[in-house]
Design an enzyme around this catalytic site. Structure first.
Site, short mmCIF file in Angstrom:
data_model
loop_
_atom_site.label_atom_id
_atom_site.label_comp_id
_atom_site.label_asym_id
_atom_site.label_seq_id
_atom_site.Cartn_x
_atom_site.Cartn_y
_atom_site.Cartn_z
N ASP A 1 -2.83 -28.04 14.31
CA ASP A 1 -2.50 -28.87 13.14
C ASP A 1 -1.39 -29.86 13.51
O ASP A 1 -1.03 -30.73 12.71
CB ASP A 1 -2.13 -28.02 11.92
CG ASP A 1 -0.89 -27.18 12.12
OD1 ASP A 1 -0.39 -27.10 13.27
OD2 ASP A 1 -0.42 -26.58 11.13
N SER A 2 -0.89 -29.78 14.76
CA SER A 2 0.01 -30.82 15.27
C SER A 2 -0.69 -32.18 15.22
O SER A 2 -0.02 -33.21 15.33
CB SER A 2 0.44 -30.50 16.71
OG SER A 2 -0.68 -30.23 17.52
N ASP B 1 -6.77 -24.51 14.21
CA ASP B 1 -5.63 -24.10 13.39
C ASP B 1 -5.98 -24.12 11.90
O ASP B 1 -6.59 -25.09 11.43
CB ASP B 1 -4.49 -25.11 13.60
CG ASP B 1 -3.29 -24.50 14.29
OD1 ASP B 1 -3.20 -23.26 14.38
OD2 ASP B 1 -2.44 -25.29 14.73
N LYS C 1 -6.65 -20.00 14.36
CA LYS C 1 -5.25 -19.57 14.54
C LYS C 1 -4.52 -19.74 13.21
O LYS C 1 -4.78 -20.72 12.49
CB LYS C 1 -4.55 -20.40 15.61
CG LYS C 1 -3.05 -20.09 15.73
CD LYS C 1 -2.44 -20.64 16.99
CE LYS C 1 -2.01 -22.09 16.92
NZ LYS C 1 -1.01 -22.40 15.85
N GLU D 1 -0.46 -19.06 11.29
CA GLU D 1 0.95 -18.79 11.54
C GLU D 1 1.44 -17.60 10.69
O GLU D 1 0.98 -17.42 9.56
CB GLU D 1 1.79 -20.03 11.19
CG GLU D 1 1.53 -21.20 12.12
CD GLU D 1 2.43 -22.40 11.86
OE1 GLU D 1 3.39 -22.30 11.07
OE2 GLU D 1 2.17 -23.46 12.46
N GLU E 1 6.01 -19.28 20.00
CA GLU E 1 6.55 -20.64 20.10
C GLU E 1 8.07 -20.65 20.02
O GLU E 1 8.66 -20.05 19.11
CB GLU E 1 5.96 -21.53 18.99
CG GLU E 1 6.54 -22.96 19.03
CD GLU E 1 5.78 -23.98 18.23
OE1 GLU E 1 4.72 -23.66 17.67
OE2 GLU E 1 6.27 -25.14 18.18
O1 KIV Z 1 -0.53 -27.20 16.26
C1 KIV Z 1 -0.32 -26.99 17.46
O2 KIV Z 1 -0.49 -27.86 18.32
C2 KIV Z 1 0.16 -25.66 17.84
C3 KIV Z 1 0.69 -25.49 19.22
C4 KIV Z 1 2.03 -26.07 19.27
C5 KIV Z 1 0.65 -24.08 19.66
O3 KIV Z 1 0.15 -24.76 17.04
#
Ligand code: KIV
Length: 275
Positions: free
Chosen positions: A49-50, A88, A118, A120, A187
């Site tokens: 989600d970055s 994510d 994924k 959090e 992280e």
């Molecule tokens: O969103 C992302 O790119 C991430 C990585 C930093 C692990 O969660």
């Protein structure tokens, strides 16, 4: 059978089986073309989600939506063949209840074709992770610095730099593993703590700003390529694409202004008349 379908894609159980073995190599990707390059060298591609910050210039990942993740997840699946693609879950798509999480994850798996998701959170997400895994959703956990919590934690600061702060982070990693996650991202955590967690949990740890002792490493592709204007201390730059792109754009602009582009090779002539 086409050559494309002969390549066997790595699965979440394949990655789970790599605990304590050769390091797992992971990078983010959000597009088909970069996914094809990353796929040739990495075991896991994370559609992180970055992308909200990298592709859309957002200040945080909080505004990212499920539709944004699905669109880019689908593109990455089209561009890749071998790596496990993990998508994510964005903020607000899974925290309200186990049922909300399952509905959102089912959309991601069905609409992108990816192999895992994924999310959090550690202890607070353990019940949800168990619910998802029991229902066929492979889950990668994410503990330590959890950027979606920026509005409660206040800053993107490294975690566990004093021993008194270790216990909750260790508890988070253990809870995620016990709930059935196949791997966990750690992280921005003090190096000795990340190394210690790696020995404590039975699933692979994937470090980002964590420890070389982790079972694998991940970085944001644009950060390591030198495309992101600001990067955290834990990023090593393996390229300087920003200045190369700038030089190319500058040369193009100069050519257009001087009418040097398009040149003879870049235009279509007339067909020779038939006799
Ligand atoms: O969103 C992302 O790119 C991430 C990585 C930093 C692990 O969660």
């Amino acid at each position: 059978m086409s050559p494309q379908s002969e390549v066997k894609r790595l699965s979440a159980p394949d990655i789970r089986a790599r605990k304590g073995a050769a390091p797992i190599v992971a990078l983010t990707s959000y597009h088909a073309h970069t996914a094809a390059i990353v796929d040739r060298h990495c075991d896991v591609i994370l559609v992180g989600d970055s992308l909200g910050m990298v592709m859309h210039g957002l200040e945080t990942t909080v505004p990212v939506t499920l539709d944004m993740m699905i669109l880019q997840g689908h593109a990455v699946m089209r561009g890749s063949r071998r790596a496990l693609v993990v998508v994510d879950m964005p903020f607000g798509s899974y925290e309200a209840s186990k049922e909300q999480a399952f509905a959102s994850c089912a959309r991601v798996l069905k609409e992108t074709g990816c192999g895992a998701i994924k999310l959090e959170g550690g202890r607070r997400m353990a019940e949800t992770i168990a619910f998802l895994v029991e229902r066929g959703v492979p889950v990668m956990g994410h503990v330590g610095l959890t950027p979606q919590a920026i509005n409660t934690i206040g800053s993107f600061r490294a975690q566990g730099r004093e021993e008194k702060d270790w216990a909750p982070i260790e508890g988070d990693a253990r809870a995620v593993a016990e709930a059935g996650a196949f791997a966990v991202v750690i992280e921005a955590v003090a190096e000795p703590l990340a190394a210690r967690i790696t020995t404590q949990v039975p699933i692979p740890t994937i470090g980002i700003g964590a420890s070389p002792a982790c079972d694998g490493q991940i970085l944001v592709l644009e950060d390591m390529l030198g495309l992101s204007p600001r990067v955290p201390k834990f990023v090593k730059r393996y390229g300087e694409l920003g200045p190369s792109i700038e030089a190319a754009v500058k040369a193009y602009a100069a050519d257009v202004r001087a009418r040097a582009f398009p040149g003879h090779d870049n235009v279509y002539g007339m067909k020779k008349p038939e006799r």
